[in-house]
Design an enzyme around this catalytic site. Structure first.
Site, PDB file in Angstrom:
ATOM      1  N   ASN A  30     163.693  48.481   7.474  1.00  0.00           N
ATOM      2  CA  ASN A  30     164.381  49.721   7.132  1.00  0.00           C
ATOM      3  C   ASN A  30     165.852  49.424   6.881  1.00  0.00           C
ATOM      4  OD1 ASN A  30     165.867  49.979   9.756  1.00  0.00           O
ATOM      5  ND2 ASN A  30     163.777  50.116  10.543  1.00  0.00           N
ATOM      6  N   ARG A  31     166.618  50.451   6.609  1.00  0.00           N
ATOM      7  CA  ARG A  31     168.001  50.259   6.164  1.00  0.00           C
ATOM      8  C   ARG A  31     169.025  50.203   7.300  1.00  0.00           C
ATOM      9  NH1 ARG A  31     168.062  51.170   0.607  1.00  0.00           N
ATOM     10  NH2 ARG A  31     166.267  52.335  -0.191  1.00  0.00           N
TER      11      ARG A  31
END
Length: 409
Positions: free
Chosen positions: A210-211
């Site tokens: 994920n970011r």
């Protein structure tokens, strides 16, 4: 203050050794008793006479000193200290300690040490970045060694710049005070923090992630350390330096993170800021998955362990305060309130990570945040602020709830 605290300072060989003389002076100003061990290389930069004059103690330099070793001096030196500090901690000293070598007085003392240990690394940036040094630092951190620095800046070598400068004496003093519980609202407390994303392997090349940048979790760990806590940070893969004065456990997957969290318990507070992947590949491929005539490669998923819920629902050894994070793109408060009830945690820090958040550059990967703190008493909306400021506010809130250690129920 450090009145009545006994410190053993090991000075390694490097130009940063000159800072150790100022460190001795700063520690003595705060009432600490300081004994000094110097490596042979350290004596090329500063003299035992100078260290002894500042510490008002004999300086120890030789492993085979007949007078000192008649009562096993290298054992006694560490056992009579409340804390052992290595400043500067050279790449050579770190390598010896990581691999259990003891061919001089300093390394013998470190191998025999059973007291808390603080290292202040100092070396050329290329040496600090070398994979061997990084492995040694990770091994020492996993063994419970605390670090302060190194800092970024100009090196003694002309034109050299980067991470490798020894922390300044007052930074080292602050780290010592934290480790000894000599100051701060969280003195004597153990705070456990998770940070960053997790990487869940699909095959040797690809992974699910994920970011998350880890900036908020790392800021919380740093703020807790500044408040005097002993901090363990379990970090997923991030491009951030380890916070000073924090014991860091580097992990990759959600299962790795859960194991590291459980190994770090007991803790007074557990703050789960990491963005843990909800799913992983049910079976990671041993070889790179190849296209097959354009057909979609099958990818079966299975659920990862729920770290927050696992710790919040522990029957024994549950931290007194368990704090989760909820990154949402809609219905932020409602979803976070439901998550708090479902997970069994005490507080939830909720934030809007959508494009509508109003945070320049976005929350994920950015330097600012705007959160809601959700507790059993209700919901508080905090104004947009830097992630460092959010961390500072959160730590101040939990310190007020816990109270000083000596008066805690």
């Amino acid at each position: 203050m450090l009145a009545d605290k006994r410190l053993l300072l090991i000075i390694g060989g490097g130009i940063a050794a000159y800072k150790s003389l100022d460190l001795i002076r700063r520690l003595k100003e705060r009432g600490a008793a300081v004994r000094v061990v110097m490596t042979p290389a350290a004596q090329r930069f500063v003299t035992p006479l100078a260290a002894g004059a500042l510490s008002h103690e004999k300086v120890f330099t030789e492993l085979f000193d007949r007078e000192a070793e008649q009562d096993i001096g290298h054992i006694r030196l560490s056992r009579e200290a409340d804390l052992v500090v290595v400043a500067p901690a050279t790449a050579d000293l770190m390598a010896k300690l990581a691999h259990g070598l003891a061919d001089d007085l300093a390394s013998a003392v470190l191998l025999a040490n059973t007291r808390p240990l603080l290292l202040a690394p100092a070396m050329n940036p290329a040496m600090w970045a070398n994979p061997a040094t990084r492995r040694n630092a990770a091994r020492l951190a996993a063994d419970g060694t605390a670090f302060v620095g190194p800092n970024d800046g100009a090196m003694a070598e002309r034109g050299e710049d980067g991470a490798g400068r020894m922390a300044e004496p007052l930074e080292i003093v602050a780290a010592i005070e934290r480790l000894l519980g000599a100051g701060g609202p969280l003195a004597g407390r153990h705070v456990l923090v998770t940070s960053g994303p997790t990487h869940e392997p699909i095959d040797p090349v690809r992974y699910i992630a994920n970011r998350s940048s880890g900036k908020q979790g790392h800021a919380i760990a740093a703020a807790a350390a500044r408040a005097g806590a002993r901090v363990t940070l379990v970090s997923g893969p991030v491009n951030l330096p380890d916070p000073p004065g924090v014991a860091v456990r580097h992990v990759e997957s959600a299962r790795d993170m859960l194991a590291a969290v459980e190994a770090a318990l007991p803790a007074d507070v557990a703050i789960f800021a990491a963005a843990v992947a909800d799913w992983r590949a049910a079976s990671a491929a041993d070889e790179k998955m190849k296209k097959d005539g354009g057909a979609l490669a099958p990818l079966a998923l299975t659920e990862n362990p729920d770290i927050l819920a696992t710790i919040a629902h522990r029957a024994e050894g549950r931290p007194r305060l368990v704090i989760g994070f909820a990154a949402e793109t809609q219905n932020v408060v409602a979803y976070a309130q439901a998550k708090r009830a479902r997970k069994g945690c005490d507080w939830i820090v909720a934030n809007d990570v959508s494009a509508r958040s109003g945070i320049p550059g976005g929350v994920m990967g950015g330097d600012s945040n705007a959160v809601h703190l959700i507790t059993g008493a209700g919901v508080e909306a905090w104004p947009p602020a830097s992630k460092a400021a959010v961390a500072q506010t959160l730590i101040a809130r939990l310190a007020a709830v816990l109270g000083p250690l000596e008066t805690a129920p």
